[in-house]
Design a protein around this motif. Sequence first.
Motif, PDB file in Angstrom:
ATOM      1  N   ASN A  56       0.850  -1.192   0.000  1.00  0.00           N
ATOM      2  CA  ASN A  56       0.000   0.000   0.000  1.00  0.00           C
ATOM      3  C   ASN A  56       0.888   1.244   0.000  1.00  0.00           C
ATOM      4  O   ASN A  56       2.121   1.126  -0.011  1.00  0.00           O
ATOM      5  N   ALA A  57       0.233   2.422   0.022  1.00  0.00           N
ATOM      6  CA  ALA A  57       1.016   3.653  -0.114  1.00  0.00           C
ATOM      7  C   ALA A  57       2.019   3.823   1.030  1.00  0.00           C
ATOM      8  O   ALA A  57       3.172   4.214   0.809  1.00  0.00           O
ATOM      9  N   ASN A  58       1.592   3.499   2.255  1.00  0.00           N
ATOM     10  CA  ASN A  58       2.528   3.658   3.371  1.00  0.00           C
ATOM     11  C   ASN A  58       3.722   2.737   3.234  1.00  0.00           C
ATOM     12  O   ASN A  58       4.848   3.110   3.578  1.00  0.00           O
ATOM     13  N   ALA A  59       3.463   1.533   2.736  1.00  0.00           N
ATOM     14  CA  ALA A  59       4.565   0.581   2.540  1.00  0.00           C
ATOM     15  C   ALA A  59       5.556   1.128   1.506  1.00  0.00           C
ATOM     16  O   ALA A  59       6.774   1.043   1.692  1.00  0.00           O
ATOM     17  N   VAL A  60       5.017   1.733   0.439  1.00  0.00           N
ATOM     18  CA  VAL A  60       5.903   2.305  -0.586  1.00  0.00           C
ATOM     19  C   VAL A  60       6.733   3.442   0.030  1.00  0.00           C
ATOM     20  O   VAL A  60       7.946   3.561  -0.214  1.00  0.00           O
ATOM     21  N   LYS A  76       6.878   0.790 -11.899  1.00  0.00           N
ATOM     22  CA  LYS A  76       6.604   2.128 -12.454  1.00  0.00           C
ATOM     23  C   LYS A  76       6.119   3.063 -11.355  1.00  0.00           C
ATOM     24  O   LYS A  76       6.516   4.220 -11.287  1.00  0.00           O
ATOM     25  N   ILE A  77       5.254   2.532 -10.488  1.00  0.00           N
ATOM     26  CA  ILE A  77       4.731   3.377  -9.403  1.00  0.00           C
ATOM     27  C   ILE A  77       5.866   3.807  -8.474  1.00  0.00           C
ATOM     28  O   ILE A  77       6.012   4.981  -8.142  1.00  0.00           O
ATOM     29  N   LEU A  78       6.693   2.853  -8.095  1.00  0.00           N
ATOM     30  CA  LEU A  78       7.798   3.202  -7.189  1.00  0.00           C
ATOM     31  C   LEU A  78       8.753   4.202  -7.855  1.00  0.00           C
ATOM     32  O   LEU A  78       9.174   5.182  -7.228  1.00  0.00           O
ATOM     33  N   ALA A  79       9.077   3.970  -9.120  1.00  0.00           N
ATOM     34  CA  ALA A  79      10.016   4.869  -9.800  1.00  0.00           C
ATOM     35  C   ALA A  79       9.431   6.277  -9.933  1.00  0.00           C
ATOM     36  O   ALA A  79      10.122   7.267  -9.668  1.00  0.00           O
ATOM     37  N   GLU A  80       8.152   6.357 -10.293  1.00  0.00           N
ATOM     38  CA  GLU A  80       7.524   7.687 -10.415  1.00  0.00           C
ATOM     39  C   GLU A  80       7.552   8.407  -9.065  1.00  0.00           C
ATOM     40  O   GLU A  80       7.835   9.594  -8.989  1.00  0.00           O
ATOM     41  N   TYR A  81       7.213   7.638  -8.045  1.00  0.00           N
ATOM     42  CA  TYR A  81       7.173   8.253  -6.714  1.00  0.00           C
ATOM     43  C   TYR A  81       8.570   8.731  -6.286  1.00  0.00           C
ATOM     44  O   TYR A  81       8.730   9.851  -5.791  1.00  0.00           O
ATOM     45  N   LEU A  82       9.565   7.908  -6.520  1.00  0.00           N
ATOM     46  CA  LEU A  82      10.943   8.288  -6.165  1.00  0.00           C
ATOM     47  C   LEU A  82      11.358   9.555  -6.903  1.00  0.00           C
ATOM     48  O   LEU A  82      12.034  10.422  -6.351  1.00  0.00           O
ATOM     49  N   ASN A  83      10.929   9.641  -8.155  1.00  0.00           N
ATOM     50  CA  ASN A  83      11.322  10.805  -8.945  1.00  0.00           C
ATOM     51  C   ASN A  83      10.639  12.089  -8.498  1.00  0.00           C
ATOM     52  O   ASN A  83      11.065  13.172  -8.866  1.00  0.00           O
ATOM     53  N   ASN A  94      -5.489   3.608  -6.462  1.00  0.00           N
ATOM     54  CA  ASN A  94      -5.623   4.125  -5.089  1.00  0.00           C
ATOM     55  C   ASN A  94      -4.262   4.425  -4.494  1.00  0.00           C
ATOM     56  O   ASN A  94      -4.061   5.436  -3.826  1.00  0.00           O
ATOM     57  N   ILE A  95      -3.327   3.532  -4.720  1.00  0.00           N
ATOM     58  CA  ILE A  95      -1.970   3.740  -4.191  1.00  0.00           C
ATOM     59  C   ILE A  95      -1.337   4.965  -4.869  1.00  0.00           C
ATOM     60  O   ILE A  95      -0.762   5.831  -4.209  1.00  0.00           O
ATOM     61  N   VAL A  96      -1.508   5.030  -6.185  1.00  0.00           N
ATOM     62  CA  VAL A  96      -0.976   6.169  -6.951  1.00  0.00           C
ATOM     63  C   VAL A  96      -1.547   7.480  -6.406  1.00  0.00           C
ATOM     64  O   VAL A  96      -0.833   8.472  -6.224  1.00  0.00           O
ATOM     65  N   ASP A  97      -2.836   7.449  -6.118  1.00  0.00           N
ATOM     66  CA  ASP A  97      -3.522   8.622  -5.608  1.00  0.00           C
ATOM     67  C   ASP A  97      -2.988   9.017  -4.224  1.00  0.00           C
ATOM     68  O   ASP A  97      -2.653  10.174  -3.972  1.00  0.00           O
ATOM     69  N   GLU A  98      -2.877   8.026  -3.356  1.00  0.00           N
ATOM     70  CA  GLU A  98      -2.381   8.321  -1.997  1.00  0.00           C
ATOM     71  C   GLU A  98      -0.939   8.804  -2.010  1.00  0.00           C
ATOM     72  O   GLU A  98      -0.513   9.538  -1.130  1.00  0.00           O
ATOM     73  N   LEU A  99      -0.193   8.359  -2.996  1.00  0.00           N
ATOM     74  CA  LEU A  99       1.206   8.801  -3.090  1.00  0.00           C
ATOM     75  C   LEU A  99       1.306  10.151  -3.802  1.00  0.00           C
ATOM     76  O   LEU A  99       2.388  10.720  -3.923  1.00  0.00           O
ATOM     77  N   ASN A 100       0.138  10.591  -4.279  1.00  0.00           N
ATOM     78  CA  ASN A 100       0.087  11.881  -4.957  1.00  0.00           C
ATOM     79  C   ASN A 100       1.004  11.939  -6.196  1.00  0.00           C
ATOM     80  O   ASN A 100       1.674  12.942  -6.440  1.00  0.00           O
ATOM     81  N   ILE A 101       1.002  10.855  -6.932  1.00  0.00           N
ATOM     82  CA  ILE A 101       1.831  10.803  -8.137  1.00  0.00           C
ATOM     83  C   ILE A 101       1.156  11.630  -9.229  1.00  0.00           C
ATOM     84  O   ILE A 101      -0.030  11.451  -9.515  1.00  0.00           O
ATOM     85  N   LYS A 102       1.937  12.528  -9.806  1.00  0.00           N
ATOM     86  CA  LYS A 102       1.309  13.486 -10.744  1.00  0.00           C
ATOM     87  C   LYS A 102       1.347  12.993 -12.184  1.00  0.00           C
ATOM     88  O   LYS A 102       0.391  13.153 -12.921  1.00  0.00           O
ATOM     89  N   ASP A 103       2.472  12.402 -12.563  1.00  0.00           N
ATOM     90  CA  ASP A 103       2.597  11.994 -13.966  1.00  0.00           C
ATOM     91  C   ASP A 103       2.158  10.534 -14.120  1.00  0.00           C
ATOM     92  O   ASP A 103       2.869   9.606 -13.721  1.00  0.00           O
ATOM     93  N   LEU A 104       0.983  10.366 -14.685  1.00  0.00           N
ATOM     94  CA  LEU A 104       0.435   9.003 -14.810  1.00  0.00           C
ATOM     95  C   LEU A 104       0.707   8.375 -16.175  1.00  0.00           C
ATOM     96  O   LEU A 104       0.249   7.261 -16.442  1.00  0.00           O
ATOM     97  N   MET A 127       2.706  -5.636  -6.275  1.00  0.00           N
ATOM     98  CA  MET A 127       2.233  -5.093  -4.994  1.00  0.00           C
ATOM     99  C   MET A 127       1.245  -6.035  -4.301  1.00  0.00           C
ATOM    100  O   MET A 127       0.270  -6.489  -4.923  1.00  0.00           O
ATOM    101  N   GLY A 128       1.490  -6.277  -3.021  1.00  0.00           N
ATOM    102  CA  GLY A 128       0.565  -7.087  -2.224  1.00  0.00           C
ATOM    103  C   GLY A 128       0.282  -8.430  -2.885  1.00  0.00           C
ATOM    104  O   GLY A 128       1.188  -9.163  -3.248  1.00  0.00           O
ATOM    105  N   LYS A 129      -1.001  -8.711  -3.053  1.00  0.00           N
ATOM    106  CA  LYS A 129      -1.398 -10.024  -3.598  1.00  0.00           C
ATOM    107  C   LYS A 129      -1.743  -9.935  -5.095  1.00  0.00           C
ATOM    108  O   LYS A 129      -2.556 -10.705  -5.618  1.00  0.00           O
ATOM    109  N   THR A 130      -1.152  -8.970  -5.771  1.00  0.00           N
ATOM    110  CA  THR A 130      -1.493  -8.743  -7.184  1.00  0.00           C
ATOM    111  C   THR A 130      -1.291  -9.978  -8.058  1.00  0.00           C
ATOM    112  O   THR A 130      -2.091 -10.249  -8.961  1.00  0.00           O
TER     113      THR A 130
END
Length: 418
Positions: free
Chosen positions: A13-17, A125-132, A76-86, A43-46
């Motif tokens: 989830n977002a907190n885990a990321v 992709k989610i982790l990389a976007e968030y890191l960036n 939902n995770i993307v949203d909670e992480l506030n990732i802008k570039d989708l 992610m999780g049980k995907t």
Amino acid sequence: MKVFKFGGASVKNANAVKNVVTILSSTLKNDKNNPLIVVVSAMGKTTNLLESLVDAYYQSKPTQTIVDEFKSFHLNIVDELNIKDLSNINITFQQLAYKLSLPHSDNYHFEYDQIVSFGEQLSTKILAEYLNQTHLKATWFDAREVIKTNNKWREAKVNWELSQTKYDDILLPKVRENKIIITQGFIGSTLTNHTTTLGREGSDFSAAILAYFSNAESVTIWKDVPGMLNADPKYFKGTVLLTKISFTEAIELAYYGASVIHPKTIQPLKKKDIPLYIKSFIKPNEGGTAIQSSTKYDAKVASFIFKPNQVLLSVTPKDFSFIIEDNLKDIFAILSDENVRVNLMQNSAVSFSFLIDDKYNLQQIITHFKNDYLVKYNQNVELLTVRHYDDDTLERLTNGKQILLEQKTRQTARIVLG
Ligand code: ASP
């Protein structure tokens, strides 16, 4: 260069990321000029969800509900992480939709790999976007460009030589330029660039493969447990942490069923003497387990591995022949064709016994044997493996239980209990 591996639970989830990013950030703070290759699972049980998607697609049933669940979980995770570039993330959704719009081939295992691999593509992709979006800059890398395999779908074998060349040509220059490379565990590709997977839980192995190619100084697998314990707390009281064990010991434990690391992980690391650390992502400052070359500490603690839900089968040739090479060849051909992994085997003059997880189609296996063999089986049995056992401990553990089969070497006792 270090390799880190984060499993599904560490990005569930977002907190885990966010926690993963904290770990990466503090690692780089202490070790500024050392690049990191970060291998990430779905992610999780995907992966389980995607398995149900493969089933629906292959049976030409509606897939939309599952796709919606897959999308909304990640969005939902993307949203909670506030990732802008989708844009990159959306490309993956579009690729999945496109794949599902095509008719499936006749090969279930092939289709499995093409679809299940979307979990890792998206998590990275989610982790990389968030890191960036943070001060840490990361480069997303498609592991399929480097990890080249044969086309044994769902259990692909790595082509080590070709993959090393690919690593040197494609990934190494990126590692030299970038501090953090984010890439997928579990997936590879064939010579014709079709996606393959390395077997369930295969991301640990991916981390070891990349460490091997890059001659990494270490691999760290971040888990939701403090390290490798001498037994599963679900089944045993008073477990202790194995703080330091050898590669050989770890291979044995993983092979016998200690589920903390994938059994294939250790060999490549042992070959290059690259230590493997298993640490808790919840308590990242604690020591965890170090798996390395010295065997000095191995026998200090006995380890217990318990496998419930086993089936013990015994096959006896109907023509009164002995169990000799010809029979063994037939038996193993059947097991191999059915993709059955044997947990333990033993033969006498006239019968061959083997133990398997109770997850295969038992009747189908029996059908293969029925013509030439008499088949007997016990369901619901348990396998207990004890490394560095002593007789008193074995006595205590088996007391009052029916022993169906027993094997002992100097270090290891394996007992099938009814
Ligand atoms: N995502 C894959 C699985 O769940 C691979 C892994 O996590 O190691 O099996």
